[in-house]
Design a protein around this motif. Structure first.
Motif, PDB file in Angstrom:
ATOM      1  N   PHE A 145      15.867  29.359  30.696  1.00 20.97           N
ATOM      2  CA  PHE A 145      16.753  28.138  31.481  1.00 20.97           C
ATOM      3  C   PHE A 145      15.815  27.147  31.681  1.00 20.97           C
ATOM      4  N   TYR A 146      14.573  27.235  31.956  1.00 23.86           N
ATOM      5  CA  TYR A 146      13.660  26.182  31.753  1.00 23.86           C
ATOM      6  C   TYR A 146      13.700  25.394  30.425  1.00 23.86           C
ATOM      7  N   TYR A 147      13.678  26.247  29.515  1.00 26.26           N
ATOM      8  CA  TYR A 147      13.683  25.728  28.055  1.00 26.26           C
ATOM      9  C   TYR A 147      14.938  24.982  27.663  1.00 26.26           C
ATOM     10  N   LEU A 148      16.111  25.816  28.096  1.00 25.35           N
ATOM     11  CA  LEU A 148      17.422  25.235  27.671  1.00 25.35           C
ATOM     12  C   LEU A 148      17.668  23.864  28.633  1.00 25.35           C
ATOM     13  N   LEU A 149      17.270  23.712  29.919  1.00 27.24           N
ATOM     14  CA  LEU A 149      17.833  22.489  30.598  1.00 27.24           C
ATOM     15  C   LEU A 149      16.826  21.363  30.537  1.00 27.24           C
ATOM     16  N   THR A 150      15.359  21.909  30.457  1.00 27.75           N
ATOM     17  CA  THR A 150      14.563  20.437  30.154  1.00 27.75           C
ATOM     18  C   THR A 150      14.619  20.276  28.480  1.00 27.75           C
ATOM     19  N   GLY A 151      14.822  21.128  27.901  1.00 30.39           N
ATOM     20  CA  GLY A 151      15.122  20.719  26.194  1.00 30.39           C
ATOM     21  C   GLY A 151      16.396  19.874  25.980  1.00 30.39           C
ATOM     22  N   PHE A 152      17.543  20.377  26.823  1.00 28.18           N
ATOM     23  CA  PHE A 152      18.563  19.396  26.659  1.00 28.18           C
ATOM     24  C   PHE A 152      18.585  18.126  27.325  1.00 28.18           C
ATOM     25  N   HIS A 153      17.733  18.140  28.484  1.00 32.67           N
ATOM     26  CA  HIS A 153      17.569  16.865  28.949  1.00 32.67           C
ATOM     27  C   HIS A 153      16.766  16.105  28.138  1.00 32.67           C
ATOM     28  N   ALA A 154      15.513  16.628  27.400  1.00 33.04           N
ATOM     29  CA  ALA A 154      14.836  15.933  26.622  1.00 33.04           C
ATOM     30  C   ALA A 154      15.739  15.471  25.344  1.00 33.04           C
ATOM     31  N   MET A 155      16.586  15.984  24.945  1.00 33.44           N
ATOM     32  CA  MET A 155      17.441  15.642  23.868  1.00 33.44           C
ATOM     33  C   MET A 155      18.235  14.336  24.308  1.00 33.44           C
ATOM     34  N   HIS A 156      18.719  14.321  25.513  1.00 30.84           N
ATOM     35  CA  HIS A 156      19.296  13.267  26.117  1.00 30.84           C
ATOM     36  C   HIS A 156      18.418  11.881  25.984  1.00 30.84           C
ATOM     37  N   VAL A 157      16.907  12.248  26.451  1.00 33.25           N
ATOM     38  CA  VAL A 157      16.104  11.088  26.493  1.00 33.25           C
ATOM     39  C   VAL A 157      15.880  10.601  25.073  1.00 33.25           C
ATOM     40  N   ILE A 158      15.835  11.476  23.896  1.00 31.04           N
ATOM     41  CA  ILE A 158      15.578  11.102  22.662  1.00 31.04           C
ATOM     42  C   ILE A 158      16.825   9.999  22.257  1.00 31.04           C
ATOM     43  N   ALA A 159      17.891  10.432  22.697  1.00 29.28           N
ATOM     44  CA  ALA A 159      19.145   9.875  22.374  1.00 29.28           C
ATOM     45  C   ALA A 159      19.049   8.459  23.144  1.00 29.28           C
ATOM     46  N   GLY A 160      18.527   8.364  24.297  1.00 32.50           N
ATOM     47  CA  GLY A 160      18.348   6.999  25.158  1.00 32.50           C
ATOM     48  C   GLY A 160      17.612   6.290  24.109  1.00 32.50           C
ATOM     49  N   LEU A 161      16.475   6.991  23.552  1.00 33.81           N
ATOM     50  CA  LEU A 161      15.498   5.905  22.910  1.00 33.81           C
ATOM     51  C   LEU A 161      16.216   5.381  21.877  1.00 33.81           C
ATOM     52  N   VAL A 162      17.197   5.996  20.947  1.00 28.70           N
ATOM     53  CA  VAL A 162      17.752   5.591  19.884  1.00 28.70           C
ATOM     54  C   VAL A 162      18.667   4.578  20.403  1.00 28.70           C
ATOM     55  N   ILE A 163      19.313   4.623  21.428  1.00 32.07           N
ATOM     56  CA  ILE A 163      20.131   3.601  22.005  1.00 32.07           C
ATOM     57  C   ILE A 163      19.208   2.172  22.270  1.00 32.07           C
ATOM     58  N   PHE A 164      18.247   2.583  22.714  1.00 30.21           N
ATOM     59  CA  PHE A 164      17.456   1.537  23.203  1.00 30.21           C
ATOM     60  C   PHE A 164      16.891   0.596  21.926  1.00 30.21           C
ATOM     61  N   LEU A 165      16.452   1.720  20.950  1.00 26.90           N
ATOM     62  CA  LEU A 165      16.089   0.920  19.539  1.00 26.90           C
ATOM     63  C   LEU A 165      17.113  -0.132  19.098  1.00 26.90           C
ATOM     64  N   LEU A 166      18.526   0.316  19.205  1.00 26.50           N
ATOM     65  CA  LEU A 166      19.648  -0.414  18.691  1.00 26.50           C
ATOM     66  C   LEU A 166      19.875  -1.667  19.386  1.00 26.50           C
ATOM     67  N   LEU A 167      19.611  -1.467  20.880  1.00 24.79           N
ATOM     68  CA  LEU A 167      19.930  -2.552  21.715  1.00 24.79           C
ATOM     69  C   LEU A 167      18.797  -3.813  21.652  1.00 24.79           C
ATOM     70  N   LEU A 168      17.531  -3.121  21.014  1.00 27.40           N
ATOM     71  CA  LEU A 168      16.535  -4.021  20.957  1.00 27.40           C
ATOM     72  C   LEU A 168      16.760  -4.844  19.601  1.00 27.40           C
ATOM     73  N   ILE A 169      17.692  -4.572  18.699  1.00 24.83           N
ATOM     74  CA  ILE A 169      18.078  -5.263  17.498  1.00 24.83           C
ATOM     75  C   ILE A 169      19.058  -6.101  17.864  1.00 24.83           C
ATOM     76  N   ARG A 170      20.082  -5.617  18.649  1.00 24.50           N
ATOM     77  CA  ARG A 170      21.386  -6.269  19.009  1.00 24.50           C
ATOM     78  C   ARG A 170      21.509  -6.068  20.803  1.00 24.50           C
ATOM     79  N   PRO A 171      20.960  -6.933  21.428  1.00 24.90           N
ATOM     80  CA  PRO A 171      21.112  -6.824  22.855  1.00 24.90           C
ATOM     81  C   PRO A 171      22.477  -7.481  23.384  1.00 24.90           C
TER      82      PRO A 171
END
Lengths: 85, 182
Positions: free
Chosen positions: B127-153
């Motif tokens: 559960f440590y890996y599942l929950l923190t890993g799933f959360h880390a995937m959301h962090v990566i998704a958030g970073l991709v969103i930030f990159l898109l927003l940096l291009i078009r805010p």
């Protein structure tokens, strides 16, 4: 000092207190677990109200606070059941 | 002639769909964490010993990093209608903080791997890996969103992206104490 800066200071302060409390307290005590969850609930409330903007709506602020409060109560209940001798 | 009564849905800040997403994510992570606590009841000793192997200091530092990142994102949203330049600057701060979070998380995973601890070691670490890993995937998704927003805010997009990031922040605030501290 604006709302966002106040929220940041509160969140960092509560995070530090929560961690120190859990690390410094001897063994796994029920009151420490309660305080850790209570402080986490406060942090969640700050994020919801100050960062996500729910502070402006009494209905949604109460709804989300109740939802997270109930969730933390369930977690604490399971903690007690798993800690009982 | 009177106006029809406003729906409480109108009181929600931003897009309704982002709130559907936030509630859905809270329910998914909430269910995972409650399952984690229920499993702890069956194996309290194993869970206590496994939890002592986690790096609480790294987890606490990551909490502060993510909280600071949320602050940067909130300030970016505040500036979205006024200044694209300031918005980009604060989004950049949020993005970099998110990267720091992932680096610390990766170092934690690497430490566990060096100790021979993996997802199948026991229920705690599953559960440590599942929950923190799933959360880390959301962090990566958030970073991709930030990159898109940096291009078009555009203000609407910035508000939705920042709300997603606050959800990631909120999930960590609830996940960290349960897995690392209790």
């Amino acid at each position: 000092m604006n709302t966002l800066t106040k929220a940041l200071i509160m969140l960092i302060g509560l995070s530090v207190v929560t961690t120190l409390l859990a690390i410094q307290a001897p063994a796994r005590l029920s009151w420490v677990a309660f305080m850790v969850l209570f402080l986490s609930g406060l942090k969640a409330r700050i994020i919801l109200n100050s960062y996500l903007g729910l502070g402006a709506s009494q209905f949604w602020r109460r709804g989300f606070t109740s939802f997270i409060g109930l969730y933390l109560v369930i977690v604490f209940g399971l903690y007690l059941l798993g800690t009982a001798p | 002639m009177t106006n029809p009564p406003a729906s409480v849905l109108d009181e929600l800040p931003g897009e309704l769909m982002i709130w559907v997403l936030i509630v859905s994510e809270l329910l998914v992570f909430g269910a995972g964490l409650i399952t984690f606590m229920a499993l702890r009841m069956a194996e309290p000793e194993t869970f206590a010993q496994s939890q002592d192997l986690l790096n609480r200091t790294a987890g606490a530092i990551n909490t502060v990093v993510l909280v600071f990142s949320g602050f940067c994102a909130a300030v970016a949203a505040q500036n979205a209608k006024r200044s694209p330049m300031k918005t980009r600057l604060w989004l950049g701060g949020a993005f970099l903080s998110g990267v720091v979070f992932l680096i610390i998380k990766y170092s934690e995973y690497a430490d566990k791997a060096r100790l021979g601890i993996g997802i199948e070691s026991n229920d705690f670490f599953t559960f440590y890996y599942l929950l923190t890993g799933f959360h880390a995937m959301h962090v990566i998704a958030g970073l991709v969103i930030f990159l898109l927003l940096l291009i078009r805010p555009a203000p609407g997009y910035v508000h939705a992206g920042v709300s997603f990031w606050h959800m990631v922040d909120l999930v960590w605030i609830l996940l960290f104490p349960i897995i690392y501290l209790l």
